[in-house]
Design an enzyme around this catalytic site. Sequence first.
Site, PDB file in Angstrom:
ATOM      1  N   HIS A 112      96.402  -3.000  82.612  1.00  0.00           N
ATOM      2  CA  HIS A 112      95.584  -1.781  82.752  1.00  0.00           C
ATOM      3  C   HIS A 112      94.512  -1.904  83.843  1.00  0.00           C
ATOM      4  CE1 HIS A 112      96.757  -0.480  78.379  1.00  0.00           C
ATOM      5  NE2 HIS A 112      97.686  -0.233  79.258  1.00  0.00           N
ATOM      6  N   GLY A 181      94.198  -8.645  68.650  1.00  0.00           N
ATOM      7  CA  GLY A 181      93.104  -7.684  68.874  1.00  0.00           C
ATOM      8  C   GLY A 181      93.549  -6.368  69.466  1.00  0.00           C
ATOM      9  N   THR A 182      94.718  -5.902  69.046  1.00  0.00           N
ATOM     10  CA  THR A 182      95.184  -4.619  69.568  1.00  0.00           C
ATOM     11  C   THR A 182      95.662  -3.741  68.413  1.00  0.00           C
ATOM     12  OG1 THR A 182      96.683  -3.530  71.115  1.00  0.00           O
ATOM     13  CG2 THR A 182      97.446  -5.639  70.235  1.00  0.00           C
ATOM     14  N   SER A 183      95.276  -2.467  68.473  1.00  0.00           N
ATOM     15  CA  SER A 183      95.491  -1.572  67.332  1.00  0.00           C
ATOM     16  C   SER A 183      96.913  -1.018  67.257  1.00  0.00           C
ATOM     17  CB  SER A 183      94.511  -0.402  67.419  1.00  0.00           C
ATOM     18  OG  SER A 183      94.755   0.325  68.607  1.00  0.00           O
TER      19      SER A 183
HETATM   20  P1  NAD Z   1      91.689  -0.705  70.328  1.00  0.00           P
HETATM   21  O1  NAD Z   1      90.242  -0.418  70.519  1.00  0.00           O
HETATM   22  O2  NAD Z   1      92.611   0.436  70.092  1.00  0.00           O
HETATM   23  O3  NAD Z   1      91.870  -1.676  69.058  1.00  0.00           O
HETATM   24  C1  NAD Z   1      91.158  -2.864  68.950  1.00  0.00           C
HETATM   25  C2  NAD Z   1      91.667  -3.596  67.719  1.00  0.00           C
HETATM   26  O4  NAD Z   1      90.991  -4.830  67.651  1.00  0.00           O
HETATM   27  C3  NAD Z   1      91.400  -2.863  66.395  1.00  0.00           C
HETATM   28  O5  NAD Z   1      92.618  -2.755  65.664  1.00  0.00           O
HETATM   29  C4  NAD Z   1      90.410  -3.778  65.668  1.00  0.00           C
HETATM   30  O6  NAD Z   1      90.634  -3.840  64.263  1.00  0.00           O
HETATM   31  C5  NAD Z   1      90.662  -5.118  66.312  1.00  0.00           C
HETATM   32  N1  NAD Z   1      89.498  -6.010  66.330  1.00  0.00           N
HETATM   33  C6  NAD Z   1      88.177  -5.686  66.414  1.00  0.00           C
HETATM   34  N2  NAD Z   1      87.432  -6.797  66.420  1.00  0.00           N
HETATM   35  C7  NAD Z   1      88.298  -7.850  66.341  1.00  0.00           C
HETATM   36  C8  NAD Z   1      88.135  -9.269  66.294  1.00  0.00           C
HETATM   37  N3  NAD Z   1      86.931  -9.833  66.346  1.00  0.00           N
HETATM   38  N4  NAD Z   1      89.248 -10.030  66.205  1.00  0.00           N
HETATM   39  C9  NAD Z   1      90.495  -9.472  66.161  1.00  0.00           C
HETATM   40  N5  NAD Z   1      90.706  -8.137  66.174  1.00  0.00           N
HETATM   41  C10 NAD Z   1      89.614  -7.347  66.271  1.00  0.00           C
HETATM   42  O7  NAD Z   1      92.130  -1.597  71.521  1.00  0.00           O
HETATM   43  P2  NAD Z   1      93.516  -1.698  72.308  1.00  0.00           P
HETATM   44  O8  NAD Z   1      94.648  -1.741  71.356  1.00  0.00           O
HETATM   45  O9  NAD Z   1      93.328  -2.786  73.298  1.00  0.00           O
HETATM   46  O10 NAD Z   1      93.650  -0.314  73.098  1.00  0.00           O
HETATM   47  C11 NAD Z   1      92.540   0.193  73.740  1.00  0.00           C
HETATM   48  C12 NAD Z   1      92.583   0.415  75.231  1.00  0.00           C
HETATM   49  O11 NAD Z   1      91.184   0.401  75.599  1.00  0.00           O
HETATM   50  C13 NAD Z   1      93.200  -0.650  76.101  1.00  0.00           C
HETATM   51  O12 NAD Z   1      94.041   0.007  76.971  1.00  0.00           O
HETATM   52  C14 NAD Z   1      92.056  -1.269  76.915  1.00  0.00           C
HETATM   53  O13 NAD Z   1      92.355  -1.240  78.305  1.00  0.00           O
HETATM   54  C15 NAD Z   1      90.864  -0.378  76.714  1.00  0.00           C
HETATM   55  N6  NAD Z   1      89.621  -1.112  76.392  1.00  0.00           N
HETATM   56  C16 NAD Z   1      89.388  -2.328  76.970  1.00  0.00           C
HETATM   57  C17 NAD Z   1      88.244  -3.050  76.646  1.00  0.00           C
HETATM   58  C18 NAD Z   1      88.031  -4.410  77.308  1.00  0.00           C
HETATM   59  O14 NAD Z   1      88.515  -4.630  78.415  1.00  0.00           O
HETATM   60  N7  NAD Z   1      87.352  -5.355  76.651  1.00  0.00           N
HETATM   61  C19 NAD Z   1      87.330  -2.533  75.728  1.00  0.00           C
HETATM   62  C20 NAD Z   1      87.590  -1.263  75.153  1.00  0.00           C
HETATM   63  C21 NAD Z   1      88.749  -0.570  75.501  1.00  0.00           C
END
Ligand code: NAD
Length: 238
Positions: A112, A181-183
């Site tokens: 991404h 860590g992905t939903s």
């Molecule tokens: P998401 O926000 O949809 O889901 C995150 C998941 O992580 C949730 O299911 C949650 O229960 C879980 N989670 C939270 N804390 C955790 C922990 N400490 N350990 C393990 N799991 C944990 O995220 P996604 O599936 O990556 O999709 C979101 C989109 O948002 C992606 O495309 C991404 O590019 C973008 N995004 C990126 C960032 C980043 O780069 N750090 C931050 C926010 C969103």
Amino acid sequence: MEQIGKQTKVVILTGAGISAESGIKTFRDNDGLWENHRIEDVATPQAWQRNPSLVWQFYQARRRQLTEVKPNPAHDALNELEQYLGDNFLLITQNVDDLHRRAGSSNIIHMHGELALLRCENCHEIFAMMEEHHLTDDYVECPNCDYDRLRPHIVWFHEVPLRLEEIYQAVEECDVFITIGTSGHVYPAAGLIDVAKSNGARCIGVNLEPPLNIDMHDEFYQGKAGEILPELVKKVVS
Ligand code: NAD
């Protein structure tokens, strides 16, 4: 996880949850908002057309945040796994932060895009720009063609993820596929587990809450990645 040895081909898919313990917010945990913004307002090509200054300021704030956070034990554990597996390890991340790289991982596909990079829509060059003077709310000019407004090198919703061909090939060929860590809401990333499974890979998941595609996992560990992953990786490398 016990079946992983030096010859096992492992593909990892990480999402926002792996960076949560570093202090970067996910969006599923915040009612589908990303840092209090609706995705449609800040992370689509339409938003960039409609209100470039809001989109720019949003990403500049995310970029500045990178200078305040650091990798956590989950990022470190994946680096350790890569050291052990060498070329048999591939890390695919949906994250746009740079924490995997800063933890030492090198075989990474940022499907991404990356906050640390900016792209010119005129000459299509990509630039690594994280100096202090690139992080203000002013637009950054293209150093190559002088176009006045670089855009974040981010794959927005409705855009096609990067390096998909390589990703599908690696996922089809892997022996073990691990989601962390992905939903399971964002496609095509969420569908990679189907590809892995239909090609015979063992599918393992680590997440704070059961993801949408939990049924596709052969093994699932519920909890914080920063606590669970170091333990799992220790069992493989020791
Ligand atoms: P998401 O926000 O949809 O889901 C995150 C998941 O992580 C949730 O299911 C949650 O229960 C879980 N989670 C939270 N804390 C955790 C922990 N400490 N350990 C393990 N799991 C944990 O995220 P996604 O599936 O990556 O999709 C979101 C989109 O948002 C992606 O495309 C991404 O590019 C973008 N995004 C990126 C960032 C980043 O780069 N750090 C931050 C926010 C969103």
